[in-house]
Enzyme design. Structure first.
Site, PDB file in Angstrom:
ATOM      1  N   CYS B  60       0.706  -1.259   0.411  1.00 26.80           N
ATOM      2  CA  CYS B  60       0.008   0.284  -0.697  1.00 26.80           C
ATOM      3  C   CYS B  60       0.928   1.413  -0.369  1.00 26.80           C
ATOM      4  O   CYS B  60       1.966   1.002   0.363  1.00 26.80           O
ATOM      5  CB  CYS B  60      -0.541  -0.122   1.400  1.00 26.80           C
ATOM      6  SG  CYS B  60      -1.581   1.216   1.250  1.00 26.80           S
ATOM      7  N   THR B  62       0.948   3.301   1.980  1.00 30.24           N
ATOM      8  CA  THR B  62       0.678   4.058   3.353  1.00 30.24           C
ATOM      9  C   THR B  62       2.737   3.101   4.104  1.00 30.24           C
ATOM     10  O   THR B  62       3.218   3.443   4.420  1.00 30.24           O
ATOM     11  CB  THR B  62       0.038   3.142   4.753  1.00 30.24           C
ATOM     12  OG1 THR B  62      -0.760   3.765   3.992  1.00 30.24           O
ATOM     13  CG2 THR B  62       0.559   3.487   6.028  1.00 30.24           C
ATOM     14  N   HIS B  65       4.944   5.314   2.961  1.00 32.02           N
ATOM     15  CA  HIS B  65       5.814   6.513   3.614  1.00 32.02           C
ATOM     16  C   HIS B  65       6.185   5.840   4.922  1.00 32.02           C
ATOM     17  O   HIS B  65       6.872   6.421   5.210  1.00 32.02           O
ATOM     18  CB  HIS B  65       3.792   7.211   4.012  1.00 32.02           C
ATOM     19  CG  HIS B  65       3.366   7.729   2.654  1.00 32.02           C
ATOM     20  ND1 HIS B  65       3.572   8.989   2.316  1.00 32.02           N
ATOM     21  CD2 HIS B  65       2.350   7.723   2.700  1.00 32.02           C
ATOM     22  CE1 HIS B  65       3.023   9.067   2.155  1.00 32.02           C
ATOM     23  NE2 HIS B  65       1.798   9.040   1.755  1.00 32.02           N
ATOM     24  N   HIS B  85      -0.574  -4.597   5.868  1.00 38.13           N
ATOM     25  CA  HIS B  85      -1.551  -4.874   6.460  1.00 38.13           C
ATOM     26  C   HIS B  85      -2.933  -5.214   5.779  1.00 38.13           C
ATOM     27  O   HIS B  85      -4.081  -4.476   5.687  1.00 38.13           O
ATOM     28  CB  HIS B  85      -2.211  -2.898   7.425  1.00 38.13           C
ATOM     29  CG  HIS B  85      -2.189  -2.205   5.925  1.00 38.13           C
ATOM     30  ND1 HIS B  85      -1.401  -1.537   5.831  1.00 38.13           N
ATOM     31  CD2 HIS B  85      -3.081  -1.755   5.248  1.00 38.13           C
ATOM     32  CE1 HIS B  85      -1.009  -0.477   4.800  1.00 38.13           C
ATOM     33  NE2 HIS B  85      -2.539  -0.820   4.255  1.00 38.13           N
ATOM     34  N   CYS B 118     -16.491   2.756  22.040  1.00 42.95           N
ATOM     35  CA  CYS B 118     -16.237   4.091  22.091  1.00 42.95           C
ATOM     36  C   CYS B 118     -17.970   4.076  21.316  1.00 42.95           C
ATOM     37  O   CYS B 118     -18.697   3.442  21.249  1.00 42.95           O
ATOM     38  CB  CYS B 118     -15.352   4.911  21.046  1.00 42.95           C
ATOM     39  SG  CYS B 118     -15.173   4.517  19.569  1.00 42.95           S
ATOM     40  N   CYS B 121     -18.111   3.304  17.738  1.00 45.76           N
ATOM     41  CA  CYS B 121     -18.612   1.612  17.496  1.00 45.76           C
ATOM     42  C   CYS B 121     -20.031   1.345  17.892  1.00 45.76           C
ATOM     43  O   CYS B 121     -20.009   0.144  17.779  1.00 45.76           O
ATOM     44  CB  CYS B 121     -17.267   0.877  18.668  1.00 45.76           C
ATOM     45  SG  CYS B 121     -15.869   0.875  17.985  1.00 45.76           S
ATOM     46  N   ILE B 197      -6.865   1.723  -6.517  1.00 46.93           N
ATOM     47  CA  ILE B 197      -8.412   2.644  -5.519  1.00 46.93           C
ATOM     48  C   ILE B 197      -9.250   2.765  -6.706  1.00 46.93           C
ATOM     49  O   ILE B 197     -10.465   2.630  -7.126  1.00 46.93           O
ATOM     50  CB  ILE B 197      -8.492   3.021  -4.078  1.00 46.93           C
ATOM     51  CG1 ILE B 197      -7.319   2.575  -3.495  1.00 46.93           C
ATOM     52  CG2 ILE B 197      -9.838   3.234  -4.145  1.00 46.93           C
ATOM     53  CD1 ILE B 197      -7.534   2.636  -1.903  1.00 46.93           C
ATOM     54  N   ASP B 217      -7.081  11.038 -15.030  1.00 46.77           N
ATOM     55  CA  ASP B 217      -5.792  10.938 -14.917  1.00 46.77           C
ATOM     56  C   ASP B 217      -4.845  12.362 -15.369  1.00 46.77           C
ATOM     57  O   ASP B 217      -5.521  12.536 -16.115  1.00 46.77           O
ATOM     58  CB  ASP B 217      -5.146   9.441 -14.355  1.00 46.77           C
ATOM     59  CG  ASP B 217      -4.290   9.231 -13.428  1.00 46.77           C
ATOM     60  OD1 ASP B 217      -4.949   8.539 -12.269  1.00 46.77           O
ATOM     61  OD2 ASP B 217      -3.298  10.124 -13.625  1.00 46.77           O
ATOM     62  N   ARG B 222      -2.396   4.774 -17.233  1.00 45.22           N
ATOM     63  CA  ARG B 222      -3.203   4.682 -16.203  1.00 45.22           C
ATOM     64  C   ARG B 222      -5.046   4.853 -16.377  1.00 45.22           C
ATOM     65  O   ARG B 222      -5.375   4.220 -16.152  1.00 45.22           O
ATOM     66  CB  ARG B 222      -3.361   5.563 -15.095  1.00 45.22           C
ATOM     67  CG  ARG B 222      -2.123   5.639 -13.760  1.00 45.22           C
ATOM     68  CD  ARG B 222      -2.217   6.468 -13.351  1.00 45.22           C
ATOM     69  NE  ARG B 222      -1.677   5.553 -11.629  1.00 45.22           N
ATOM     70  CZ  ARG B 222      -1.438   6.463 -10.485  1.00 45.22           C
ATOM     71  NH1 ARG B 222      -2.043   7.208 -10.530  1.00 45.22           N
ATOM     72  NH2 ARG B 222      -0.536   5.159  -9.190  1.00 45.22           N
ATOM     73  N   GLY B 285      -8.497  10.521  -1.941  1.00 48.02           N
ATOM     74  CA  GLY B 285      -7.641  10.630  -2.168  1.00 48.02           C
ATOM     75  C   GLY B 285      -6.530  11.569  -0.990  1.00 48.02           C
ATOM     76  O   GLY B 285      -7.783  12.817  -0.826  1.00 48.02           O
TER      77      GLY B 285
END
Lengths: 365, 365, 365, 365
Positions: B60, B62, B65, B85, B118, B121, B197, B217, B222, B285
């Site tokens: 991903c 992420t 990063h 993940h 919480c 939830c 995505i 895009d 793409r 995004g």
């Protein structure tokens, strides 16, 4: 467009009353700052229109923009134009094909004229008609003894709504539309910005069962009024950390609902930081320029919903207002001053000073 | 937190199979750029957890990063941490109190771990839990032979969903959550930004009955993929005036729905200008910095609704994905490359180059 | 009311074409069973009306009620009355004030005429107008060479919708309105009753992304057609236990959505027993008499939602239909027979026999 | 199931307080009519459970069904079983893994225990869990000095909610769930049936901003109480034509919202005839047998929506109740009698006589 001076309008009324031929009107007569009080022929209602004897009107921020002849006004308004779009009065004549409203009925005016045919109108969303025009902006307005409007734009009032309140049902409708665009009952609400519309939203939220109403502004006078209108907590954005205070009042989560009534970037950011994950932010205040937002942290990662609010739902908002006023909704405290039409310059100067709430122009004594 | 090296995990499986004590894991072992392939003890599932033998994972943005150790990663990640993940695998052991899922079941992993207590939830909005933590970020992740996760985060798969697709159900869930957060059937949609995505959202909108799907895009590759995924029209934002083209395709009104998948300010503005009065804009995004918006003209006066989209609805989105995949939803074209775990550096370099769609790490041969 | 025979209608057309003075019309000329094919003057469009040259019409169950002169018809219909309310044709003249539709345009007719002023109309719910009247029932209808209708009731068609399909957009609208009154995407649906409207709902649900479409009926012919229209599973309610079969297909829970298209008590009960806790049941089929329901067990304890469906949403449903037809919605198989107007008696007899799907009357060759 | 008599429960409390080993409990000890006051061991809280010292409970109609051992009770209840499901008390011990609630906290009990794993639970609709069980019915209940319940079913109270009100939050939740399942603000409402839940719904609707609340019943005493609770108009269904009176109060249209709280066929029909086109009817009252409805005229042709209401939304309804009570919601007048646990027979006899509103059993002095 204003009628040419030679039009005559005698004896239109179904009641047999003879109408005068001439009337007073507050108009932008030519490009440039200022308004002029002129004499004009009383207009004739066209097909599907009604002629209204105006009793009183409210001065709106939009009127100030036209008065000052700011860039927005220059791009939109084509003088000569009678101005005024918040108003109430009595129907004195009806045009061809008008069957649903009769001479003698008291009405409040809806300023937005929808086409009835575009896709939005055909979806029951006439308030965002693709071809919307505005009374007192694109069409001749109501700061005049008489105004001809589409019969559809005349909301019939019972005897129980006072003239001054009826005169400001158009902006009250903004407040009601914003507040009731989401669920309020048993939820916490922050009203950001306490101008007249923000102030009126406070008792609307209270009547709709809000668990908590927090109001913020930078003017102590407005905050005092916010408290009078029913805010549980008022915050002075000059000295209070609004998001922190609101989080402290809501178990650290933030409010369920924010009503952004200010149009100021800093206030909008306060609102976004004060709303809980998944909360809802109604945007009514119009920023004068672009705003810079931390969309990632303040909206996306929090799954916040933002909704632009425009005008009033036609005609759900009017039904809602009527019901709430009959239940005791009290917005009278926002009306701080009244002037007869002739003293319009004083009224506008007062508004520009920021020392007034809602200012009413009276046309009938 | 990673397990200390002395933990042993033999013979956990209810099937009687003996699990190994050691496993491969891709980890951020210390603050700073890079990942390291290390040997770690196989974790033990705690109460209400399951141990998963990982078959494959998706890389991903992420993960990039964290790899680069950018400011966000520095503020959030506490090494040592196994990363990864997006994943699928088979349950090989269950902790105390796990009754709803059994050893031997194939699962896909939901990366967001909600507290369950919480207010969010308790309102059925666990995807925006106030105390959310992330597998492969706040907890040890799945780019390892085994991962222990809460049983609730293991979505049971039938035999009909291929391993590669199961490995990317977490990001597919972002696409499905965004697209199905509003009505799509018989409505016009613009997908702004065609990363994996955005690309996956295109066939989701088609299956949900969209009247028109326009994709934009700035990468020809793409856009070619967007067309392959079912976009009716593709626009190159470098050369096309996206809002104008979209208005021309929609009788001048603009689209009903915009899915903002790029996180770029210019693209977001295109989206806002391309949406009709009263339209809906899903924001997925993540902009890297603040964005400047003409909120008055592009949102408020048009009564546009914006909704921040985060994660996947727990567990509606997973049910929806499963149903759509069984109906033939084909997102395989977004997977452009596969690497065994050992070649992670190549995989990350390829992703950084912008020349790849979705890249899969395979753990089981 | 039919026009008196002395009216003349020459030369109305803006195209300069001279219209005939007389036309054929299928009418209930007096109380009692039967219809009569009569010659009548071509009507003149009044203000805000258009005159339509009718190309084809669909025969509806309501027409059969009027034909047989059953209790409902006796209570509602005031002869003489031209009948027919599902139709398509071309505008040949327009009345005063019609600006949005022009001579020469192809249209499909919406049979329900809303007042535009009642509270429902003013809420964007014109389909349930408090003063609704029906073309071909309360007003003269369209089984005639010409019909004058409110301009608002003429839905403009592009060239891409075939005449036969345009002729049945009114009942197709019932199907679309029912199916799209709730979310369909990724959800399981049971269509109970496979008359023409039930049959048309099947591909609508498929296009809207239904996870599963089960159809039930008691006629093998209709079930065959249901399969042809795209039902995943068809159940014969004479031999299948419909709720049990549906539960078996849905992990024991029941379907998310039931579309009740039959109006039969036993079928309705099947539907209620087949829907899951919290599911939604759209009620379109009109029971001929009171029905007995186990409201406690089948509705209240299951928290089921029931929604009565009437007409078509004005005009969302028409937009949706247009979009779906352009996307390839194929409802042609429900049209099983065509007759020229003169052979109306054969057409009605066939419909009464139960051996037909949708029957079309053609007026233009 | 009740604990075997040999269980001991000393010294569980984290506060160091020693709990007694035995307690009083009102139980159905064997099949057949009646309850028995018995001595039982104090239960031990299992994992994820809390032990509550009960302060007070409310007697529900369901308790009467179990007392009388009617057909429903015979089919559902498996003695021996401690009964009682409306209650409040203080947490005195917690089981393994309970972190969100602590010894010493005041709580009100939610009687419905959801599984947390079925599709409904995973959609945030735990109130209609497919495997729901009921405290005091399927599990041992709260008419006892102590009850062990899942920690999730203990709603934490502040100090500001009086014990008597806390004891009836479960049925108050039914009222709140019914009223707030649709929009109430500025809308007209009819509450059909003024038992305790109907009565409590009246001030909820008033606080939520209802434009009008009409209440109907056949008992003058209940109607007097309805007026006391804030109904604008009360109608005696024995002598008033309820639908006609309601239409007269609503400009001939009917009310926007009906809350059907009676479960009686005639009252339900009144409600359906009193609701406007497109209106909403919440169904809470459970008919004892099948009901006969004119579905065509009263539901379908009017496009009415019916919604079965069950239990309370977990946990939105509890948040809403808490907020409304803090805002001043006053439901105290529905509590007409209090009895200590020992006098349960008197309490039940009074309830059976129909001469009482809500009856409270007190356990702590």
């Amino acid at each position: 467009m204003m009628q040419p001076a030679t039009t005559t309008t005698a004896d239109l009324s179904a009641t047999g009353a003879v109408l005068p031929r001439k009337m007073r009107a507050l108009a932008k007569t030519a490009p440039g700052p200022g308004f002029e009080l002129v004499e004009l022929p009383v207009p004739t209602p066209g097909p599907a229109e009604v002629l209204v004897r105006v009793a009183a009107g409210g001065i709106c921020g939009t009127d100030l923009h036209i008065y000052r002849w700011d860039p927005w006004a220059r791009s939109r308004i084509r003088p000569p134009r009678v101005i005024g779009h918040e108003f109430t009065g009595t129907v004195v004549a009806v045009g061809d094909g008008v069957t649903e409203i009769a001479v003698g009925e008291r009405i409040a005016g809806e300023s937005h004229v929808a086409c009835g045919w575009c896709s939005r109108c055909r979806h029951g969303e006439a308030h965002i008609c693709e071809r919307l025009v505005m009374i007192g902006g694109d069409l001749d307005g109501a700061f005049a003894d008489y105004v001809a409007i589409p019969a559809r734009n005349a909301w019939r009032l019972g005897a129980d709504i006072p003239t001054e309140i009826a005169a400001i049902m158009d902006p009250l409708g903004n407040a009601v539309h914003t507040a009731l665009a989401t669920d309020i009952v048993a939820r916490t609400v922050a009203v950001i910005g306490c101008g007249p519309i923000g102030l009126m939203a406070i008792p609307v939220c209270r009547m709709a069962g809000a668990a908590l109403v927090v109001a913020s502004d930078i003017s102590p006078g407005r905050l005092a009024l916010a408290r009078q209108m029913g805010a549980d907590v008022v915050l002075d954005a000059r000295t209070d950390n609004v998001p922190e205070r609101i989080r402290a009042l809501t178990d650290g989560q933030g409010v369920d609902v924010v009503l952004e009534m200010s149009g100021h970037q800093a206030a909008l950011r306060d609102g976004l930081r004060a709303v809980r994950n998944g909360g809802w932010v109604g945007l009514l205040g119009l920023p004068a320029a672009s705003v810079e937002l931390d969309l990632a942290n303040d909206v996306i990662l929090k799954a916040v919903r933002l909704e632009g609010i425009f005008g009033r739902r036609l005609w759900q908002t009017w039904e809602q207002m009527t019901a709430l006023l009959r239940r005791g909704l009290d917005v009278a405290p926002v009306i701080t001053h009244r002037f007869p039409l002739e003293r319009f310059a004083e009224a506008l100067a007062l508004l520009e000073s920021g020392q007034a709430g809602k200012v009413i122009l009276t046309l009938e004594s």
